[in-house]
Design a protein around this motif. Sequence first.
Motif, PDB file in Angstrom:
ATOM      1  N   VAL A  71      74.554   3.059  65.498  1.00 28.26           N
ATOM      2  CA  VAL A  71      75.368   3.257  66.690  1.00 28.26           C
ATOM      3  C   VAL A  71      75.644   1.878  67.278  1.00 28.26           C
ATOM      4  O   VAL A  71      74.732   1.052  67.423  1.00 28.26           O
ATOM      5  CB  VAL A  71      74.661   4.151  67.728  1.00 28.26           C
ATOM      6  CG1 VAL A  71      75.381   4.090  69.080  1.00 28.26           C
ATOM      7  CG2 VAL A  71      74.594   5.589  67.229  1.00 28.26           C
ATOM      8  N   GLN A  72      76.904   1.620  67.599  1.00 28.52           N
ATOM      9  CA  GLN A  72      77.304   0.346  68.189  1.00 28.52           C
ATOM     10  C   GLN A  72      77.970   0.613  69.531  1.00 28.52           C
ATOM     11  O   GLN A  72      78.787   1.538  69.667  1.00 28.52           O
ATOM     12  CB  GLN A  72      78.277  -0.388  67.266  1.00 28.52           C
ATOM     13  CG  GLN A  72      78.685  -1.770  67.758  1.00 28.52           C
ATOM     14  CD  GLN A  72      79.654  -2.465  66.800  1.00 28.52           C
ATOM     15  OE1 GLN A  72      80.386  -1.810  66.062  1.00 28.52           O
ATOM     16  NE2 GLN A  72      79.656  -3.786  66.809  1.00 28.52           N
ATOM     17  N   VAL A  73      77.606  -0.186  70.531  1.00 29.74           N
ATOM     18  CA  VAL A  73      78.197  -0.029  71.856  1.00 29.74           C
ATOM     19  C   VAL A  73      78.718  -1.376  72.341  1.00 29.74           C
ATOM     20  O   VAL A  73      78.265  -2.433  71.900  1.00 29.74           O
ATOM     21  CB  VAL A  73      77.178   0.525  72.882  1.00 29.74           C
ATOM     22  CG1 VAL A  73      76.697   1.910  72.471  1.00 29.74           C
ATOM     23  CG2 VAL A  73      75.999  -0.421  73.072  1.00 29.74           C
ATOM     24  N   ASP A  74      79.672  -1.316  73.248  1.00 22.38           N
ATOM     25  CA  ASP A  74      80.173  -2.524  73.889  1.00 22.38           C
ATOM     26  C   ASP A  74      80.540  -2.168  75.321  1.00 22.38           C
ATOM     27  O   ASP A  74      80.906  -1.022  75.616  1.00 22.38           O
ATOM     28  CB  ASP A  74      81.389  -3.079  73.152  1.00 22.38           C
ATOM     29  CG  ASP A  74      81.689  -4.523  73.551  1.00 22.38           C
ATOM     30  OD1 ASP A  74      81.201  -5.434  72.857  1.00 22.38           O
ATOM     31  OD2 ASP A  74      82.381  -4.730  74.572  1.00 22.38           O
ATOM     32  N   GLN A  75      80.455  -3.169  76.204  1.00 25.86           N
ATOM     33  CA  GLN A  75      80.737  -2.904  77.606  1.00 25.86           C
ATOM     34  C   GLN A  75      82.228  -2.827  77.907  1.00 25.86           C
ATOM     35  O   GLN A  75      82.620  -2.470  79.017  1.00 25.86           O
ATOM     36  CB  GLN A  75      80.096  -3.968  78.486  1.00 25.86           C
ATOM     37  CG  GLN A  75      80.598  -5.377  78.269  1.00 25.86           C
ATOM     38  CD  GLN A  75      79.915  -6.393  79.177  1.00 25.86           C
ATOM     39  OE1 GLN A  75      79.443  -6.037  80.248  1.00 25.86           O
ATOM     40  NE2 GLN A  75      79.849  -7.643  78.750  1.00 25.86           N
ATOM     41  N   HIS A  76      83.080  -3.134  76.909  1.00 24.57           N
ATOM     42  CA  HIS A  76      84.522  -3.078  77.106  1.00 24.57           C
ATOM     43  C   HIS A  76      85.166  -2.156  76.073  1.00 24.57           C
ATOM     44  O   HIS A  76      84.768  -2.160  74.901  1.00 24.57           O
ATOM     45  CB  HIS A  76      85.145  -4.465  76.961  1.00 24.57           C
ATOM     46  CG  HIS A  76      84.631  -5.461  77.947  1.00 24.57           C
ATOM     47  ND1 HIS A  76      84.883  -5.386  79.299  1.00 24.57           N
ATOM     48  CD2 HIS A  76      83.863  -6.573  77.780  1.00 24.57           C
ATOM     49  CE1 HIS A  76      84.305  -6.392  79.916  1.00 24.57           C
ATOM     50  NE2 HIS A  76      83.675  -7.131  79.030  1.00 24.57           N
ATOM     51  N   PRO A  77      86.190  -1.385  76.469  1.00 23.90           N
ATOM     52  CA  PRO A  77      86.975  -0.653  75.464  1.00 23.90           C
ATOM     53  C   PRO A  77      87.722  -1.651  74.591  1.00 23.90           C
ATOM     54  O   PRO A  77      88.066  -2.747  75.036  1.00 23.90           O
ATOM     55  CB  PRO A  77      87.951   0.176  76.306  1.00 23.90           C
ATOM     56  CG  PRO A  77      87.466   0.105  77.714  1.00 23.90           C
ATOM     57  CD  PRO A  77      86.674  -1.155  77.843  1.00 23.90           C
ATOM     58  N   PHE A  78      87.970  -1.276  73.350  1.00 22.99           N
ATOM     59  CA  PHE A  78      88.700  -2.150  72.423  1.00 22.99           C
ATOM     60  C   PHE A  78      90.117  -1.665  72.251  1.00 22.99           C
ATOM     61  O   PHE A  78      90.366  -0.460  72.329  1.00 22.99           O
ATOM     62  CB  PHE A  78      87.966  -2.170  71.076  1.00 22.99           C
ATOM     63  CG  PHE A  78      86.928  -3.254  70.982  1.00 22.99           C
ATOM     64  CD1 PHE A  78      86.966  -4.189  69.972  1.00 22.99           C
ATOM     65  CD2 PHE A  78      85.917  -3.343  71.924  1.00 22.99           C
ATOM     66  CE1 PHE A  78      86.019  -5.192  69.887  1.00 22.99           C
ATOM     67  CE2 PHE A  78      84.962  -4.332  71.849  1.00 22.99           C
ATOM     68  CZ  PHE A  78      85.007  -5.259  70.822  1.00 22.99           C
ATOM     69  N   PRO A  79      91.053  -2.602  71.994  1.00 21.32           N
ATOM     70  CA  PRO A  79      90.881  -4.058  71.896  1.00 21.32           C
ATOM     71  C   PRO A  79      90.697  -4.686  73.270  1.00 21.32           C
ATOM     72  O   PRO A  79      91.170  -4.160  74.276  1.00 21.32           O
ATOM     73  CB  PRO A  79      92.181  -4.519  71.249  1.00 21.32           C
ATOM     74  CG  PRO A  79      93.190  -3.503  71.681  1.00 21.32           C
ATOM     75  CD  PRO A  79      92.452  -2.195  71.728  1.00 21.32           C
ATOM     76  N   ARG A  80      90.016  -5.823  73.300  1.00 19.74           N
ATOM     77  CA  ARG A  80      89.772  -6.537  74.547  1.00 19.74           C
ATOM     78  C   ARG A  80      89.864  -8.041  74.305  1.00 19.74           C
ATOM     79  O   ARG A  80      89.667  -8.522  73.203  1.00 19.74           O
ATOM     80  CB  ARG A  80      88.409  -6.156  75.135  1.00 19.74           C
ATOM     81  CG  ARG A  80      87.232  -6.359  74.178  1.00 19.74           C
ATOM     82  CD  ARG A  80      86.597  -7.711  74.384  1.00 19.74           C
ATOM     83  NE  ARG A  80      85.406  -7.908  73.572  1.00 19.74           N
ATOM     84  CZ  ARG A  80      85.397  -8.566  72.436  1.00 19.74           C
ATOM     85  NH1 ARG A  80      86.519  -9.057  71.929  1.00 19.74           N
ATOM     86  NH2 ARG A  80      84.264  -8.753  71.758  1.00 19.74           N
ATOM     87  N   ASP A  81      90.168  -8.766  75.370  1.00 20.37           N
ATOM     88  CA  ASP A  81      90.292 -10.211  75.271  1.00 20.37           C
ATOM     89  C   ASP A  81      88.907 -10.841  75.181  1.00 20.37           C
ATOM     90  O   ASP A  81      87.917 -10.259  75.629  1.00 20.37           O
ATOM     91  CB  ASP A  81      91.022 -10.756  76.500  1.00 20.37           C
ATOM     92  CG  ASP A  81      91.406 -12.215  76.368  1.00 20.37           C
ATOM     93  OD1 ASP A  81      91.517 -12.699  75.223  1.00 20.37           O
ATOM     94  OD2 ASP A  81      91.600 -12.868  77.406  1.00 20.37           O
TER      95      ASP A  81
END
Length: 423
Positions: A38-48
């Motif tokens: 499982v991979q998470v990120d604090q921003h929706p993709f795509p992001r700068d």
Amino acid sequence: MTVPTPLLPARCDVLVVGAGPAGSACAQWLARHGVDVVQVDQHPFPRDKICGDGLIPDAHHALQRLGVHDEVMALAQPVAHVGCIGPRGGRVDVPGRLAVLPRRQLDHILQRAAERAGVRFFAPWRFEAPLLDGEGDGARVAGARLKAPGGAQAHDIRARWVVLATGAAPKALQAAGVCERHTPSGIALRGYVKNEAMAPRIRALEVVWHKRLRKGYGWIFPCRDGVFNIGVGLAHSHDQAADGKGSMQDVNLRELFQAFTEVHPHAAQLMAGGTVVGELKGAPLRCSLEGARWSRPGLLVTGEAAGSTYAFTGEGIGKAMETGLLAAEALLGDRGAAAAEAAIDTLVRQAYEHSLAALKPRFDLYERANRVNNHPWLADLLIWRANKSARILRRMAGVLEETGNPGNLVSLRGIAKLFVPGL
């Protein structure tokens, strides 16, 4: 309209926090080998993502290994040289396998490739704290508490391992108990400028040293469609203290950027005749594999969170992917091992830390090469000699290809060899 935050599963084999180059490389490699990731990120993709966007040879090697090189190069601007420009205006073009692709596109390609390999991706979720089995410093990380934007939602996900690939900001490192230095190694400011008239004139990755750039450097990297990434970087931007905290040098990055546009003709022409796309943005850098513990029981730290950026050049994309792959390879040693959990943990951590320790001497050489940033006249000397000596030019190309020692070019012996080749 508010988009609901997707719900996370309760558990997985490996939780990768962060979807930059390190996190996505690690996640993809594990999933390709049958690991439930499982991979998470604090921003929706795509992001700068604030970066110089340059892809040097180590990045090309990693992208090929991850199976996305052709996809990246279909969108990237190929470049044949790094143009090194000294304080007096001298220039030498160092050949190399180079390209430029904005991180908004590059990171999305890597994140999608991880999903195609079987990774379950969720965003936006922010790492809040580790879940621990046990108490004290030796407690094992057994997952993470994540929060959605606004803090309205929280979710606990248990995992056999957590990989922290959260970049240069220290907050996640502090929460995980692995932060050794709160302040960054360096800082950078970059923007995008569209100026189609300059496209035929700026074809190389231009890196500029000048006494007005205050122990830093400026760059212009050509993207596609007449767009350029332009910025300034400052190594050793903060004084370091024993408690891991420190103060920033008395430097204003916007003033540094303005100085760059005054001392480098291409920067002046680019800004005068171009249109700034978006806004100038600054970001911290973590360099030289320093500033954080690389692991603790149940957790590995990778990418720029572990300091995977080179101090001298500010290049970090290739080494971020490389450290992510090293983390994945270490974790694959956990599968099917016939030993007690604590023993397996130790083996995985030892394997990972040994692989980073093997890289550390190269990072130290780039720290030595920082003499060029501190003493710009060294750039003038190197450029002057490289224009007269194919041997010196090959040595500079070797730095790009990682077959040469960047520190030796600016050591006392290296400077002497510029004049007396037999030394």
